[in-house]
Design an enzyme around this catalytic site. Structure first.
Site, PDB file in Angstrom:
ATOM      1  CG  ASN A 106      -1.670   1.288   1.402  1.00 18.00           C
ATOM      2  OD1 ASN A 106      -1.805   2.048   0.462  1.00 18.00           O
ATOM      3  ND2 ASN A 106      -2.178   1.539   2.611  1.00 18.00           N
ATOM      4  CD1 TRP A 107       3.772   1.300  -2.892  1.00 14.23           C
ATOM      5  CD2 TRP A 107       3.572   2.464  -4.800  1.00 14.23           C
ATOM      6  NE1 TRP A 107       4.566   0.702  -3.845  1.00 14.23           N
ATOM      7  CE2 TRP A 107       4.458   1.394  -5.024  1.00 14.23           C
ATOM      8  CE3 TRP A 107       3.280   3.331  -5.855  1.00 14.23           C
ATOM      9  CZ2 TRP A 107       5.073   1.169  -6.263  1.00 14.23           C
ATOM     10  CZ3 TRP A 107       3.879   3.109  -7.082  1.00 14.23           C
ATOM     11  CH2 TRP A 107       4.776   2.044  -7.285  1.00 14.23           C
ATOM     12  CE  LYS A 108       0.529   3.571   4.954  1.00 14.18           C
ATOM     13  NZ  LYS A 108       0.054   3.681   6.322  1.00 14.18           N
TER      14      LYS A 108
ATOM     15  CG  HIS B 220      -5.826   1.930   5.039  1.00 14.81           C
ATOM     16  ND1 HIS B 220      -5.407   2.868   5.947  1.00 14.81           N
ATOM     17  CD2 HIS B 220      -4.791   1.083   4.845  1.00 14.81           C
ATOM     18  CE1 HIS B 220      -4.143   2.598   6.277  1.00 14.81           C
ATOM     19  NE2 HIS B 220      -3.752   1.517   5.625  1.00 14.81           N
TER      20      HIS B 220
ATOM     21  CD  GLU C 190      -3.035   5.583   6.607  1.00 16.89           C
ATOM     22  OE1 GLU C 190      -3.024   5.678   5.366  1.00 16.89           O
ATOM     23  OE2 GLU C 190      -2.093   5.083   7.250  1.00 16.89           O
TER      24      GLU C 190
ATOM     25  CD  GLU D 296      -3.541  -2.564   7.273  1.00 21.47           C
ATOM     26  OE1 GLU D 296      -2.485  -2.859   6.724  1.00 21.47           O
ATOM     27  OE2 GLU D 296      -4.120  -1.478   7.095  1.00 21.47           O
TER      28      GLU D 296
ATOM     29  N   GLY E 173       2.181   2.398  10.571  1.00 20.95           N
ATOM     30  CA  GLY E 173       3.086   3.530  10.366  1.00 20.95           C
ATOM     31  C   GLY E 173       3.762   4.006  11.634  1.00 20.95           C
TER      32      GLY E 173
ATOM     33  CB  SER F 283       5.067  -1.416  11.852  1.00 17.97           C
ATOM     34  OG  SER F 283       4.556  -0.103  12.020  1.00 17.97           O
TER      35      SER F 283
ATOM     36  N   GLY G  22       2.776  -1.177   4.186  1.00 20.90           N
ATOM     37  CA  GLY G  22       2.810   0.245   3.849  1.00 20.90           C
ATOM     38  C   GLY G  22       4.234   0.689   3.564  1.00 20.90           C
ATOM     39  N   GLY G  23       4.877   1.245   4.582  1.00 19.82           N
ATOM     40  CA  GLY G  23       6.208   1.844   4.413  1.00 19.82           C
ATOM     41  C   GLY G  23       7.203   0.950   3.681  1.00 19.82           C
TER      42      GLY G  23
HETATM   43  C1  PEP Z   1      -0.818   0.148   5.763  1.00 19.19           C
HETATM   44  O1  PEP Z   1      -0.837   1.301   5.362  1.00 19.19           O
HETATM   45  O2  PEP Z   1      -1.718  -0.628   5.414  1.00 19.19           O
HETATM   46  C2  PEP Z   1       0.282  -0.280   6.627  1.00 19.19           C
HETATM   47  C3  PEP Z   1       0.250  -1.469   7.152  1.00 19.19           C
HETATM   48  O3  PEP Z   1       1.286   0.634   6.819  1.00 19.19           O
HETATM   49  P1  PEP Z   1       2.731   0.357   7.528  1.00 19.19           P
HETATM   50  O4  PEP Z   1       3.242  -0.949   6.994  1.00 19.19           O
HETATM   51  O5  PEP Z   1       3.577   1.513   7.097  1.00 19.19           O
HETATM   52  O6  PEP Z   1       2.484   0.314   9.006  1.00 19.19           O
END
Ligand code: PEP
Length: 248
Positions: A8-10, A95, A97, A166, A172, A210, A231-232
């Protein structure tokens, strides 16, 4: 069922940086079929680019959201048929967010999942508790409520969704749920899926929050963790590929 590792590049990327990142991923795979299914969920303006870079490769692509409406006066939204035009395999829905910053309700998320499925797009349905909800002992109630709304809406298509657990406090933040904490929730979600479909074995339940190259192995070793939503670490080719390599 192969594990699924979805990035997930956000709201990150540019035409130039995406090209470098995707090429590094494809080079890293070196023409080998990965041991896990792979996908990248990217901002809508980049779907055409991803389609062009990834067609014929082992990496699928998808969106980070989809409208619950078919078309019309919904400024700023992107419909499922538009995602079809770019051959998206997946769309993330719900998600945290979007639940947090855009006020998306369980019902709206469920409608989005239903619309995605109706257009042949696999929804990656995110569920997860906040830190306050965990500390109050409400984790199971919250994730079951979130998933129940989707199961109710998609009914006999439940076996076609992907679920991503999640925990909001782990996204994040660098804080990961321990493999045991994650497994406990995944087992609850698995039981809920099993009660709703005759084919629970078809449903990937991903962990997200994470996940990185260093902690992925112990999370992916859990019996009910079928992959990751990343994500990251999906913005770094080497890290993402290492997670993929650990998932088999
Ligand atoms: C996400 O955005 O779905 C996510 C899991 O982010 P991160 O891996 O950066 O915590």
């Amino acid at each position: 069922m192969k594990p699924l590792i979805a990035g997930n590049w956000k709201m990150n990327g540019s035409l130039a940086s995406n090209e470098a990142l995707v090429k590094a991923m494809l080079d890293g795979l070196g023409g080998q079929a990965p041991g896990a299914d792979m996908a990248l969920c990217v901002p809508a303006p980049f779907l055409a680019q991803l389609q062009s870079l990834l067609t014929g490769s082992p990496i699928a692509w998808g969106a980070q959201d989809v409208s619950s409406h078919e078309q019309g006066a919904y400024t700023g939204e992107v419909s499922a048929t538009m995602l079809n035009d770019f051959a998206c395999r997946y769309a993330i829905v719900g998600h945290s967010e979007r639940r947090q910053y855009h006020g998306e309700s369980d019902l709206l998320v469920a409608d989005k999942a239903k619309v995605a499925l109706a257009h042949g797009i696999t929804p990656i349905v995110c569920v997860g508790e906040t830190l306050a909800e965990r500390e109050a002992g409400h984790t199971e109630t919250v994730v079951k409520r979130q998933l129940a709304a989707v199961i109710h809406a998609v009914a006999h298509c439940t076996s076609e969704i992907v679920v991503a657990y999640e925990p909001v406090w782990a996204i994040g933040t660098g804080k990961t749920a321990s493999p045991e904490q994650a497994q406990q929730v995944h087992a609850v979600l698995r039981a809920q899926i099993a009660a709703a479909t005759q084919h629970p074995e078809r449903v990937h339940i991903l962990y997200g929050g994470s996940m990185n190259a260093a902690n992925a192995a112990s999370l992916l070793a859990q019996p009910d963790i079928d992959g990751g939503l990343i994500g990251g670490a999906s913005l770094k080719a080497a890290d993402f590929l290492q997670i993929v390599a650990l998932a088999h």
